[in-house]
Write a protein that holds these residues in place. Sequence first.
Motif, PDB file in Angstrom:
ATOM      1  N   LEU A 224       0.856  -1.176   0.000  1.00  0.00           N
ATOM      2  CA  LEU A 224       0.000   0.000   0.000  1.00  0.00           C
ATOM      3  C   LEU A 224       0.896   1.231   0.000  1.00  0.00           C
ATOM      4  O   LEU A 224       2.045   1.157   0.476  1.00  0.00           O
ATOM      5  CB  LEU A 224      -0.876  -0.005   1.260  1.00  0.00           C
ATOM      6  CG  LEU A 224      -1.901  -1.141   1.342  1.00  0.00           C
ATOM      7  CD1 LEU A 224      -2.536  -1.192   2.727  1.00  0.00           C
ATOM      8  CD2 LEU A 224      -2.982  -0.969   0.273  1.00  0.00           C
TER       9      LEU A 224
ATOM     10  N   GLY B  49      -5.522  -7.463   4.687  1.00  0.00           N
ATOM     11  CA  GLY B  49      -6.113  -8.192   3.557  1.00  0.00           C
ATOM     12  C   GLY B  49      -6.585  -9.572   3.964  1.00  0.00           C
ATOM     13  O   GLY B  49      -5.782 -10.412   4.373  1.00  0.00           O
TER      14      GLY B  49
ATOM     15  N   GLU C 215      -9.510  -5.986   6.898  1.00  0.00           N
ATOM     16  CA  GLU C 215      -9.961  -6.072   5.508  1.00  0.00           C
ATOM     17  C   GLU C 215     -10.807  -4.840   5.178  1.00  0.00           C
ATOM     18  O   GLU C 215     -11.719  -4.491   5.920  1.00  0.00           O
ATOM     19  CB  GLU C 215     -10.768  -7.364   5.303  1.00  0.00           C
ATOM     20  CG  GLU C 215     -11.531  -7.476   4.006  1.00  0.00           C
ATOM     21  CD  GLU C 215     -10.669  -7.340   2.743  1.00  0.00           C
ATOM     22  OE1 GLU C 215      -9.692  -8.087   2.608  1.00  0.00           O
ATOM     23  OE2 GLU C 215     -10.982  -6.455   1.913  1.00  0.00           O
ATOM     24  N   ALA C 216     -10.479  -4.236   4.026  1.00  0.00           N
ATOM     25  CA  ALA C 216     -11.159  -2.988   3.640  1.00  0.00           C
ATOM     26  C   ALA C 216     -12.612  -3.213   3.215  1.00  0.00           C
ATOM     27  O   ALA C 216     -13.472  -2.369   3.458  1.00  0.00           O
ATOM     28  CB  ALA C 216     -10.389  -2.328   2.509  1.00  0.00           C
TER      29      ALA C 216
ATOM     30  N   CYS D 113     -12.251  -2.248   7.407  1.00  0.00           N
ATOM     31  CA  CYS D 113     -11.093  -1.585   8.013  1.00  0.00           C
ATOM     32  C   CYS D 113     -10.099  -1.202   6.927  1.00  0.00           C
ATOM     33  O   CYS D 113      -9.475  -2.077   6.323  1.00  0.00           O
ATOM     34  CB  CYS D 113     -10.398  -2.515   9.006  1.00  0.00           C
ATOM     35  SG  CYS D 113     -11.432  -2.870  10.404  1.00  0.00           S
TER      36      CYS D 113
ATOM     37  N   VAL E  55      -6.659   0.334   6.028  1.00  0.00           N
ATOM     38  CA  VAL E  55      -5.381   0.694   6.656  1.00  0.00           C
ATOM     39  C   VAL E  55      -4.855   1.964   6.010  1.00  0.00           C
ATOM     40  O   VAL E  55      -4.848   2.110   4.790  1.00  0.00           O
ATOM     41  CB  VAL E  55      -4.373  -0.460   6.515  1.00  0.00           C
ATOM     42  CG1 VAL E  55      -2.993  -0.033   6.982  1.00  0.00           C
ATOM     43  CG2 VAL E  55      -4.861  -1.658   7.303  1.00  0.00           C
TER      44      VAL E  55
ATOM     45  N   ALA F 226      -0.918  -8.317   2.753  1.00  0.00           N
ATOM     46  CA  ALA F 226      -1.420  -9.323   1.785  1.00  0.00           C
ATOM     47  C   ALA F 226      -2.570  -8.709   1.000  1.00  0.00           C
ATOM     48  O   ALA F 226      -3.712  -9.150   1.077  1.00  0.00           O
ATOM     49  CB  ALA F 226      -1.865 -10.580   2.529  1.00  0.00           C
TER      50      ALA F 226
ATOM     51  N   GLY G  66      -2.793  -8.263  -2.351  1.00  0.00           N
ATOM     52  CA  GLY G  66      -2.867  -8.615  -3.773  1.00  0.00           C
ATOM     53  C   GLY G  66      -1.492  -8.616  -4.421  1.00  0.00           C
ATOM     54  O   GLY G  66      -0.467  -8.393  -3.762  1.00  0.00           O
TER      55      GLY G  66
HETATM   56  P1  AMP Z   1      -6.229 -10.993  -2.704  1.00  0.00           P
HETATM   57  O1  AMP Z   1      -6.573 -10.108  -3.867  1.00  0.00           O
HETATM   58  O2  AMP Z   1      -6.992 -12.292  -2.640  1.00  0.00           O
HETATM   59  O3  AMP Z   1      -4.754 -11.197  -2.537  1.00  0.00           O
HETATM   60  O4  AMP Z   1      -6.677 -10.176  -1.411  1.00  0.00           O
HETATM   61  C1  AMP Z   1      -6.220  -8.909  -1.052  1.00  0.00           C
HETATM   62  C2  AMP Z   1      -7.211  -8.320  -0.049  1.00  0.00           C
HETATM   63  O5  AMP Z   1      -6.652  -7.123   0.533  1.00  0.00           O
HETATM   64  C3  AMP Z   1      -8.542  -7.912  -0.697  1.00  0.00           C
HETATM   65  O6  AMP Z   1      -9.593  -8.535  -0.016  1.00  0.00           O
HETATM   66  C4  AMP Z   1      -8.559  -6.396  -0.534  1.00  0.00           C
HETATM   67  O7  AMP Z   1      -9.867  -5.902  -0.327  1.00  0.00           O
HETATM   68  C5  AMP Z   1      -7.690  -6.171   0.711  1.00  0.00           C
HETATM   69  N1  AMP Z   1      -7.149  -4.795   0.828  1.00  0.00           N
HETATM   70  C6  AMP Z   1      -6.634  -4.026  -0.161  1.00  0.00           C
HETATM   71  N2  AMP Z   1      -6.254  -2.797   0.312  1.00  0.00           N
HETATM   72  C7  AMP Z   1      -6.536  -2.781   1.644  1.00  0.00           C
HETATM   73  C8  AMP Z   1      -6.382  -1.807   2.718  1.00  0.00           C
HETATM   74  N3  AMP Z   1      -5.879  -0.565   2.528  1.00  0.00           N
HETATM   75  N4  AMP Z   1      -6.765  -2.153   3.972  1.00  0.00           N
HETATM   76  C9  AMP Z   1      -7.289  -3.380   4.202  1.00  0.00           C
HETATM   77  N5  AMP Z   1      -7.472  -4.327   3.247  1.00  0.00           N
HETATM   78  C10 AMP Z   1      -7.104  -4.054   1.983  1.00  0.00           C
END
Ligand code: AMP
Length: 471
Positions: free
Chosen positions: A157, A187, A210-211, A242, A244, A275, A277
Amino acid sequence: MQQYQVIVIGAGPAGYVCAIRCAQLGFKVACIDKWVNARGKPALGGTCLNVGCIPSKALLDSTHHVHFLRQHAGRHGLKISGLEVDIPTMQKRKDKVVQTLTRGVASLLKKNKVDVFAGAARFLGGQQVHVEQLEGTSQQLQGEHIVIASGSKPSTLPGISIDNEQVLDSTGALNLREVPERLGIIGAGVIGLEMGSVWNRLGSEVIILEALPEFLPAADHTVSKEAARILGKQGLDIRMNCRVEEVQVSGDKVAVSYSLNGAGQLLEVSKLVVAVGRMANTEDLDLDAANIETDQKGFIETDERWQTSAENIYAIGDVVGGAMLAHKGSEEGMALAEQLAGQHAHINYDAVPWVVYTWPEIAWVGKTEQQCKHDGISCRTGEFPFRALGRAHAMDDTDGLFKIVCEQENDRILGAHILGPNASELICEAVVAMESELCAEDLARMVHAHPSLSEGMHEAALATDRRAIHF
Ligand code: AMP
Ligand code: FAD
């Protein structure tokens, strides 16, 4: 300059499979990969074998045994005392599994007479590739066809830098030598849940931020809701909504600032895993030299035959985005090779299975009930719980359910969703059914061995017609 009919850049599951299939079809093939392992040696197999699918499953399997011994052995009449978990040995076993398999890929490429170049490839223009070899020399190769299978790497991020000491990416999370007291994970996707499960089973307090408002939105809601409940019971503290905003490392603590429904919150952890993505791995390829275009997120754009914007240059696997899964990349590699040989090649992307290797495992293929509603497809569903299966009781593993989605009008199976032990294996039946365009009635009439977990698929198929026997 060495001449090849096919040059494959990347020896991950997309690239090495493509290279082997091309060689089987009679092409003269080169495969280039720059990966070096922790001992500084070239290692084939890409993310999947070195820092992805395989090491994560090795740790998930080891820690599943720990969980069994601590939580379930007593119920089987096994009295275990003085159980000690030796993390370095667990890590050594994982590393050995990786080593065995990466060496296996090297020997498969050799057996198929693929020339392997250990080094970084970049385009020179036209059909030429420069290889900066790890041993220090360089090579130039010319290919009639060039396949880019350079994969992906972890995203982070803005403002969060990964040091792999306290703020970790997935690779750092796989290599911890001690159990962190409090592990934060940003994530709740596949990687966040798998890494959270590993360290939670070993004793970490795990908090996942998790956002999104919804847990595992790609999964069917019946399954994702039940999975959230079970994982929560295991001790994973999964906090939705949530976002971050900032991470600060001070001493041996990591402070994570995040907003929950707009309100500022602070979480202090001993280690943090990011984690969120993965992104395309194209930085040192010099794509511009060959006029290869990428989309806004940096993934290489291709047509339905995997051709990039440059003629005779193709891209497959994670670097083209879509489902970032090893088996999806491998199928693309195989199909592309056959297409280059003039054969008919096709992939049914609607029948690619997804698996999250938590316990219980979460696996699905095809459409969810919610997608059908969204797409205006009239569907029926059949559900069957693991607790109604004799085999699940014998195993003492009764959490979870099967759900089959079929088309209202003609009974065709549109999707299957499994939360339960061995869901990764059980989903295969649904893949076969979907690829063969079977109806729920076909599965309902097939004989399934008793007692087995696969009886759940049978019963879920019967349940689409409200005639399940055991529930
Ligand atoms: P994946 O794409 O399966 O690797 O999962 C990545 C996860 O991270 C997804 O569910 C996104 O929604 C989550 N995510 C991305 N940015 C943020 C953030 N700033 N805060 C919390 N979760 C996030
Ligand atoms: P990669 O495996 O990333 O391989 C690309 C290769 O290209 C690398 O070896 C790299 O060194 C090489 N390369 C890149 N640029 C160059 C260059 N310029 N010159 C030479 N070589 C280059 N997927 C699943 O299906 N199941 C799972 O259980 C699963 N678990 C995962 C767990 C984790 C922790 C992670 C991180 C990923 C997981 N994945 C899983 C995803 C899976 O690893 C990827 O989808 C898969 O590896 C993609 O394959 P690929 O061949 O496209 O790319």
